[in-house]
Design an enzyme around this catalytic site. Structure first.
Site, mmCIF file in Angstrom:
data_model
loop_
_atom_site.group_PDB
_atom_site.id
_atom_site.type_symbol
_atom_site.label_atom_id
_atom_site.label_comp_id
_atom_site.label_asym_id
_atom_site.label_seq_id
_atom_site.Cartn_x
_atom_site.Cartn_y
_atom_site.Cartn_z
ATOM 1 N N ARG A 246 0.738 -1.556 0.144
ATOM 2 C CA ARG A 246 0.147 -0.034 -0.400
ATOM 3 C C ARG A 246 1.433 1.504 -0.316
ATOM 4 O O ARG A 246 1.801 1.508 1.132
ATOM 5 C CB ARG A 246 -0.906 -0.061 1.144
ATOM 6 C CG ARG A 246 -1.980 1.091 1.256
ATOM 7 C CD ARG A 246 -2.761 0.853 2.773
ATOM 8 N NE ARG A 246 -3.919 1.622 2.993
ATOM 9 C CZ ARG A 246 -2.809 3.708 3.855
ATOM 10 N NH1 ARG A 246 -2.232 4.075 4.217
ATOM 11 N NH2 ARG A 246 -4.409 4.698 3.843
ATOM 12 N N LEU A 247 0.686 2.059 -1.304
ATOM 13 C CA LEU A 247 1.315 3.419 -1.183
ATOM 14 C C LEU A 247 1.322 4.239 -1.163
ATOM 15 O O LEU A 247 0.345 5.564 -0.916
ATOM 16 C CB LEU A 247 2.229 3.335 -2.447
ATOM 17 C CG LEU A 247 2.885 2.684 -3.230
ATOM 18 C CD1 LEU A 247 3.193 2.980 -5.339
ATOM 19 C CD2 LEU A 247 4.154 1.772 -2.957
ATOM 20 N N ASP A 248 1.557 4.562 1.288
ATOM 21 C CA ASP A 248 0.559 5.505 1.834
ATOM 22 C C ASP A 248 1.025 7.016 1.387
ATOM 23 O O ASP A 248 2.100 7.344 1.324
ATOM 24 C CB ASP A 248 1.123 5.235 3.001
ATOM 25 C CG ASP A 248 0.730 6.234 3.784
ATOM 26 O OD1 ASP A 248 -0.270 6.579 3.938
ATOM 27 O OD2 ASP A 248 1.677 7.155 4.585
ATOM 28 N N ALA A 249 -0.107 8.048 1.382
ATOM 29 C CA ALA A 249 0.027 9.415 -0.061
ATOM 30 C C ALA A 249 0.636 9.342 -0.229
ATOM 31 O O ALA A 249 1.935 10.701 -0.234
ATOM 32 C CB ALA A 249 0.700 10.117 1.853
ATOM 33 N N VAL A 250 0.780 8.389 -0.957
ATOM 34 C CA VAL A 250 2.072 8.712 -2.844
ATOM 35 C C VAL A 250 1.635 9.770 -3.468
ATOM 36 O O VAL A 250 2.223 10.557 -4.245
ATOM 37 C CB VAL A 250 2.003 7.503 -3.726
ATOM 38 C CG1 VAL A 250 1.051 7.242 -4.455
ATOM 39 C CG2 VAL A 250 3.584 6.992 -4.498
#
Length: 588
Positions: A246-250
């Site tokens: 899960r690419l957080d705040a990408v």
């Protein structure tokens, strides 16, 4: 998820060319750092990709209708100081999920300094209060494990940032600096705190960029050393069983003063690069982008099936809640009609509650300001709170509603009523039937209420929906058939069990929105082999409604049954009464 393996193919030179192509596009306008021509080879070496390359087909689905995720913190369930919370979580999954939940998203389980895990101190360690890597790996052996790659920022108390202040490595030049006199008025961010933080370094006073707050300092991806460090972390997670990233705040990753610094092309290119590297290490690995932004921008992270495998369907939670409290599904229906079918190899990641809140930005361009205000007022009447973001003119605008979903659906715009349980299960029935992969927040699965004590203790609104269950008390509640927690848990489990058996509920199966009026949410799903059809109809009103079965165009030669009630439909030209918040899954 079933794990599919592919034969290794000798495509190293092709892979090297792809990696270098992405790097050229990322760093085309970077002149403050030296970009080595060997950077691509260094990244492949860091990933450990050598002669035998795993080639992942671009348009192959890595999921099916049996895939359902649960979202939780590593310490959502507690059983005393002697038992690691991750061990308690595994026990809960194995004891109560009955094989129904195939994936688990454990929110940041690393050492952290704030934001309940998203201000990471050390990416390579498990928070000792939760357990160890052994506990993480044990869960990954039984379930598809999703972990957060907190890629945009890290803690101001991390070793990297302390080294940055002292001009040491690793950390030197790792953080994005900006001139406070630069044109930053167009920057879009979800907080009200000042964007820049003044710090003293060995090189004098600097101003570092903090999208989410002053304890979360943004990393500077213009420096290729930051990219190399993140790629090293990715491989470390893969080796410990992480399958879903899960690419957080990408969306905030790349910064160019004078722009919004949101969804810039360099950000998209970095996502493409990371996908190439990850899927050539593990062919069935999945990338999910977490981008709480308006719907059109969110969909851009699919790329051409070459960026995220999945995108969070952020418009679904506010639109579904709005539908159920107003009894009017027009906006939800219009939004469903506007959603393009996900290409094979991509899928929507559907959720209706999370550890954060009900985001309001994804409603922009869909709900009016007046309707958003009515939604907020209703949620506040049910005990919810509101978090804000700052606009460039200094005005604060509602960003998200913080409330447990169970409390959010205890009534309508007219106030609380006795239909909360039916309304809550209706919401999950709609979500479970939609195109995409469903994910259920653990506190929705358990029917958890607003936790005001935790919110006050934590000092921020989001903690209202981050309760920590005493495992003994939870077991007692789940064993009591009269408790709301048991009713919710068993009700959702039953719906999940039905979903998992239906090919028409494959995340990429055909979906067509039905026109059944303002109080009936309807859509048709058809299996990819076209052998099964399911007409999904939910009454979102407080009064019973009649459905003319002729409106569904059911084929007369087929036998039709409602999967939820188990009742057969004898007269497909007649009418059927749908009770308040009842859902029908009419299947041949």
């Amino acid at each position: 998820m079933s794990v599919t393996t592919y034969p290794p193919q000798p495509t190293l030179q092709f892979l090297r060319d792809r990696v270098n192509h992405h790097l050229e596009r990322i760093y085309a306008d970077v002149d403050e750092f030296e970009i080595s021509p060997q950077l691509g080879d260094e990244l492949l070496q860091i990933m450990g990709i050598s002669d035998d390359v795993c080639e992942a087909p671009q348009h192959r689905n890595l999921w099916d209708q049996q895939d359902v995720f649960v979202i939780c913190y590593g310490d959502s369930l507690l059983a005393g100081h002697d038992i690691p919370p991750l061990e308690v979580l595994q026990h809960f999954l194995e004891t109560h999920s009955d094989g129904l939940l195939g994936g688990v998203h454990i929110l940041p389980f690393f050492p952290w300094s704030s934001d309940d895990g998203f201000a990471v101190l050390d990416y390579s360690s498990v928070n000792e209060s939760l357990g160890t890597w052994h506990d993480i790996e044990a869960i990954s052996e039984r379930y598809d494990l999703m972990a957060d790659l907190v890629i945009n920022h890290c803690s101001s108390r991390s070793l990297w940032f302390q080294n940055y202040l002292q001009g040491k490595s690793p950390g030197k030049d790792f953080f994005y600096e900006a001139d406070p006199d630069a044109d930053l008025g167009a920057v879009v961010r979800p907080r009200t705190s000042p964007l820049l933080k003044k710090v003293e370094t060995v090189n004098g006073e600097k101003h570092v960029w903090c999208t989410f707050g002053h304890d979360q300092v943004d990393l500077n991806f213009r420096n290729p050393e930051v990219l190399k460090q993140m790629v090293s972390i990715i491989r470390f997670y893969l080796e410990r069983g992480v399958r879903v990233f899960r690419l957080d705040a990408v969306a905030f990753l790349w910064k160019i003063p004078g722009t919004s610094c949101l969804n810039l092309e360099e950000t998209h290119e970095i996502v493409r690069l990371l996908r190439v590297l990850i899927e050539h290490w593990r062919c069935d690995a999945i990338l999910i982008t977490e981008t709480n932004i308006p719907n059109r921008e969110n969909l851009s992270y699919f790329g051409n099936a070459n960026e995220a495998h999945c995108v969070y369907n952020f418009s679904l939670p506010p639109l579904l809640v709005n539908t159920l409290i107003t009894g009017n599904c027009n906006y939800l229906r219009q939004w469903l009609m506007s959603l393009p079918p996900a290409q094979n190899g991509t899928a929507y990641f559907n959720f209706i509650a999370s550890h954060d809140g009900i985001g309001l930005r994804p409603t922009e361009g869909i709900l009016s300001d007046r309707e958003i205000s009515a939604l907020i007022e209703t949620m506040e009447a049910f005990g919810g709170r509101v978090s804000y973001r700052a606009l460039d003119n200094g005005v604060q605008k509602p960003y998200e509603i913080n409330i447990s979903l169970f409390d959010a659906l205890q009534g309508t715009v007219h106030g609380k009523d006795s239909l909360g349980m039916q309304r809550f299960l209706c919401a999950h029935a709609i979500m479970l039937a939609l195109e995409g992969i469903p994910a259920i927040y653990i506190h929705s699965l358990l029917g958890t209420r607003n936790d005001y004590a935790r919110m006050e203790h934590a000092g921020h609104n989001r903690a209202i929906n981050r309760h920590q269950w005493d495992y003994g008390k939870l077991e007692t509640a789940l064993a009591d058939p009269d408790s709301d927690h048991c009713k919710v848990f068993e009700g959702i489990k039953r719906l999940v069990a039905i979903r998992r058996e239906q090919p028409a509920f494959h995340p990429n199966a055909t979906q067509f929105t039905l026109q059944l009026g303002r109080t009936l949410v309807g859509f048709w799903r058809q299996s990819m082999d076209r052998r099964q059809s399911i007409f999904c109809v939910s009454n979102v009103a407080r009064k019973a409604r009649k459905l003319a079965l002729s409106d569904l165009n059911l084929i007369e030669t087929d036998q039709w049954v409602d999967l939820v009630s188990g009742e057969a439909l004898e007269d497909i030209r007649g009418y059927i009464t749908i009770e308040p918040y009842q859902t029908l899954w009419i299947c041949n």
